[in-house]
Design a protein around this motif. Sequence first.
Motif, PDB file in Angstrom:
ATOM      1  N   ILE A 293       2.407 -10.116  -4.650  1.00  0.00           N
ATOM      2  CA  ILE A 293       1.019 -10.275  -4.252  1.00  0.00           C
ATOM      3  C   ILE A 293       0.623  -9.232  -3.207  1.00  0.00           C
ATOM      4  CG2 ILE A 293       1.383 -11.881  -2.337  1.00  0.00           C
ATOM      5  CD1 ILE A 293      -0.970 -13.522  -3.447  1.00  0.00           C
ATOM      6  N   GLY A 294       1.602  -8.724  -2.471  1.00  0.00           N
ATOM      7  CA  GLY A 294       1.318  -7.755  -1.423  1.00  0.00           C
ATOM      8  C   GLY A 294       1.438  -6.306  -1.860  1.00  0.00           C
ATOM      9  N   ALA A 295       1.570  -6.049  -3.154  1.00  0.00           N
ATOM     10  CA  ALA A 295       1.753  -4.671  -3.628  1.00  0.00           C
ATOM     11  C   ALA A 295       0.631  -3.733  -3.182  1.00  0.00           C
ATOM     12  CB  ALA A 295       1.916  -4.649  -5.145  1.00  0.00           C
ATOM     13  N   PRO A 296      -0.652  -4.117  -3.316  1.00  0.00           N
ATOM     14  CA  PRO A 296      -1.708  -3.206  -2.850  1.00  0.00           C
ATOM     15  C   PRO A 296      -1.601  -2.901  -1.355  1.00  0.00           C
ATOM     16  CG  PRO A 296      -2.632  -4.896  -4.291  1.00  0.00           C
ATOM     17  CD  PRO A 296      -1.220  -5.309  -3.991  1.00  0.00           C
ATOM     18  N   LEU A 297      -1.222  -3.903  -0.561  1.00  0.00           N
ATOM     19  CA  LEU A 297      -1.087  -3.695   0.879  1.00  0.00           C
ATOM     20  C   LEU A 297       0.082  -2.762   1.176  1.00  0.00           C
ATOM     21  CD1 LEU A 297      -1.813  -4.335   3.817  1.00  0.00           C
ATOM     22  CD2 LEU A 297      -0.344  -6.371   3.644  1.00  0.00           C
ATOM     23  N   ALA A 298       1.226  -2.992   0.532  1.00  0.00           N
ATOM     24  CA  ALA A 298       2.398  -2.141   0.770  1.00  0.00           C
ATOM     25  C   ALA A 298       2.110  -0.695   0.400  1.00  0.00           C
ATOM     26  CB  ALA A 298       3.593  -2.667  -0.021  1.00  0.00           C
ATOM     27  N   ARG A 299       1.451  -0.499  -0.733  1.00  0.00           N
ATOM     28  CA  ARG A 299       1.115   0.865  -1.159  1.00  0.00           C
ATOM     29  C   ARG A 299       0.195   1.540  -0.141  1.00  0.00           C
ATOM     30  NH1 ARG A 299       1.231  -1.229  -7.043  1.00  0.00           N
ATOM     31  NH2 ARG A 299       2.767   0.170  -8.020  1.00  0.00           N
ATOM     32  N   LEU A 300      -0.823   0.823   0.294  1.00  0.00           N
ATOM     33  CA  LEU A 300      -1.766   1.405   1.247  1.00  0.00           C
ATOM     34  C   LEU A 300      -1.072   1.730   2.568  1.00  0.00           C
ATOM     35  CD1 LEU A 300      -5.387   0.542   2.002  1.00  0.00           C
ATOM     36  CD2 LEU A 300      -3.759   0.383   3.888  1.00  0.00           C
ATOM     37  N   GLU A 301      -0.252   0.821   3.066  1.00  0.00           N
ATOM     38  CA  GLU A 301       0.441   1.063   4.331  1.00  0.00           C
ATOM     39  C   GLU A 301       1.307   2.309   4.250  1.00  0.00           C
ATOM     40  OE1 GLU A 301       0.807  -3.468   6.153  1.00  0.00           O
ATOM     41  OE2 GLU A 301       2.376  -2.718   4.819  1.00  0.00           O
ATOM     42  N   MET A 302       2.025   2.455   3.146  1.00  0.00           N
ATOM     43  CA  MET A 302       2.877   3.629   3.003  1.00  0.00           C
ATOM     44  C   MET A 302       2.058   4.904   2.867  1.00  0.00           C
ATOM     45  SD  MET A 302       5.953   2.320   0.574  1.00  0.00           S
ATOM     46  CE  MET A 302       6.654   3.975   0.582  1.00  0.00           C
ATOM     47  N   GLN A 303       1.011   4.865   2.066  1.00  0.00           N
ATOM     48  CA  GLN A 303       0.168   6.046   1.896  1.00  0.00           C
ATOM     49  C   GLN A 303      -0.405   6.508   3.233  1.00  0.00           C
ATOM     50  OE1 GLN A 303      -2.780   4.790  -0.931  1.00  0.00           O
ATOM     51  NE2 GLN A 303      -1.283   4.481  -2.562  1.00  0.00           N
ATOM     52  N   ALA A 304      -0.993   5.583   3.973  1.00  0.00           N
ATOM     53  CA  ALA A 304      -1.629   5.926   5.245  1.00  0.00           C
ATOM     54  C   ALA A 304      -0.598   6.369   6.280  1.00  0.00           C
ATOM     55  CB  ALA A 304      -2.433   4.738   5.766  1.00  0.00           C
ATOM     56  N   ALA A 305       0.502   5.641   6.378  1.00  0.00           N
ATOM     57  CA  ALA A 305       1.499   5.941   7.403  1.00  0.00           C
ATOM     58  C   ALA A 305       2.186   7.274   7.152  1.00  0.00           C
ATOM     59  CB  ALA A 305       2.529   4.817   7.463  1.00  0.00           C
ATOM     60  N   LEU A 306       2.580   7.529   5.915  1.00  0.00           N
ATOM     61  CA  LEU A 306       3.289   8.775   5.613  1.00  0.00           C
ATOM     62  C   LEU A 306       2.382   9.982   5.805  1.00  0.00           C
ATOM     63  CD1 LEU A 306       5.341   7.705   2.467  1.00  0.00           C
ATOM     64  CD2 LEU A 306       6.192   8.078   4.788  1.00  0.00           C
ATOM     65  N   LYS A 307       1.131   9.852   5.403  1.00  0.00           N
ATOM     66  CA  LYS A 307       0.195  10.962   5.560  1.00  0.00           C
ATOM     67  C   LYS A 307       0.021  11.316   7.036  1.00  0.00           C
ATOM     68  CE  LYS A 307      -4.145  12.603   3.559  1.00  0.00           C
ATOM     69  NZ  LYS A 307      -4.800  13.195   4.728  1.00  0.00           N
ATOM     70  N   VAL A 308      -0.186  10.318   7.877  1.00  0.00           N
ATOM     71  CA  VAL A 308      -0.337  10.563   9.307  1.00  0.00           C
ATOM     72  C   VAL A 308       0.943  11.149   9.891  1.00  0.00           C
ATOM     73  CG1 VAL A 308      -0.646   9.455  11.563  1.00  0.00           C
ATOM     74  CG2 VAL A 308      -2.127   8.822   9.645  1.00  0.00           C
TER      75      VAL A 308
END
Length: 414
Positions: free
Chosen positions: A367-382
């Motif tokens: 259920i948390g897949a969209p959240l996990a993906r977003l967190e990784m995308q945002a964190a890695l980019k920064v």
Amino acid sequence: MQKPDYVDFDPASRYVRLDPHEPAFVQDPYPAYAFFHAQCPVFFWEDFGLWCLASYEAVNRTFRDRRFGRERPGGYMASVAAKGDRSHLADFDRAEAGSMLELEPPVHTRLRTLVNRAFVSRQVERLRPRVERLAHELIDGFEANREADLVAAFATPIPATIIAEMMGVPAETGPQLVAWSNDMVRMYMHAPTRAIEEQANRSAGDFAAFIRHHAEERRRKPGDDLLSVLTAAHESGEKLSEDELVSSAILLLNAGHEATVHQTGNAIRALLSLDGGAAAFLGSDEAVAAAVEECLRYDAPLHMFTRYAYEEIELVPGIALQPGEQVALLLGAANNDPAAFDAPRSFNPSRQDQKNVSFGAGIHFCIGAPLARLEMQAALKVLFERLPSLKIAEEPQYRDIYHFHGLERLVCRW
């Protein structure tokens, strides 16, 4: 494919002996997986006492097969009672028994529907600025040191803080939530000791008391957070019992950070190991998203998930599961199956065969897949924008907790 020295395989019976604590396997399970793909994609892992599925096709199909499920025949409590005296695990078992992760429809559907709205992609996308801001704040705190353990200083605080804020519990309790969660997930490792069991039970009891305290606050002063949603459902008298409320809150807080911490650390390591560094893979938002998907496939944080058979099911000719028996789905192996992925041990964000099973499939899809993906995308980019000269400072080691596959530390310099 050459058999690793630490694997003992009998081709006639398909039985495998492989100590999951074997250091070479802990640090790199993929040679063993490659051997399974070549010689025995369905095998009996004696150390766990389970039939295992290693191929992508079998794992993906079984996730979706309604003849299999997460709920233990007879219910959680009846099942664990059959294992002998578990009085020292009373609090842990109580927390697990009401978890939607361990249930099937219609109860699973009712519980999942209550929280699903908060995790759909359009809702989660609103959190991107918050994740980016938090990533910047964390880097601000350690940038001048020129060195940091990025598991502790970066990968852990981001998902722990975000899920605490979503649940409506104080963000500063994040380290305590992580500690309780770490204690509880050690119960899923191979052959936990009595000391590990007792600590998991203490942490489950403390965690439950924490949830009940904050749920009582939500009764007096509701908000727009997830704990308020769960508390209101309990107050309605028909949608959620108190034990379900506590179990659901613990599950969301644990699952909301545990796997993402491991995956973020694994992803940073993978990206830093590439020729030319990570910059070539993290240019645009689209490139970042593609790199995250490849990280999820290449070195996933969860390598084994189990299902119960609800009827007699033939795995391969001559080998059948009986009702109530478990089968293990090897996600880390499935994601690296050469029958499903071209050159699976090559990191390739532009691959056209991207279809990882790291979040599962079917009605229990994370259920948390969209959240996990977003967190990784945002964190890695920064992270890679702020610290473009980032390098691994010491050889990282994976923790000995199969089937959670994550790093003890990731010390980097810049």
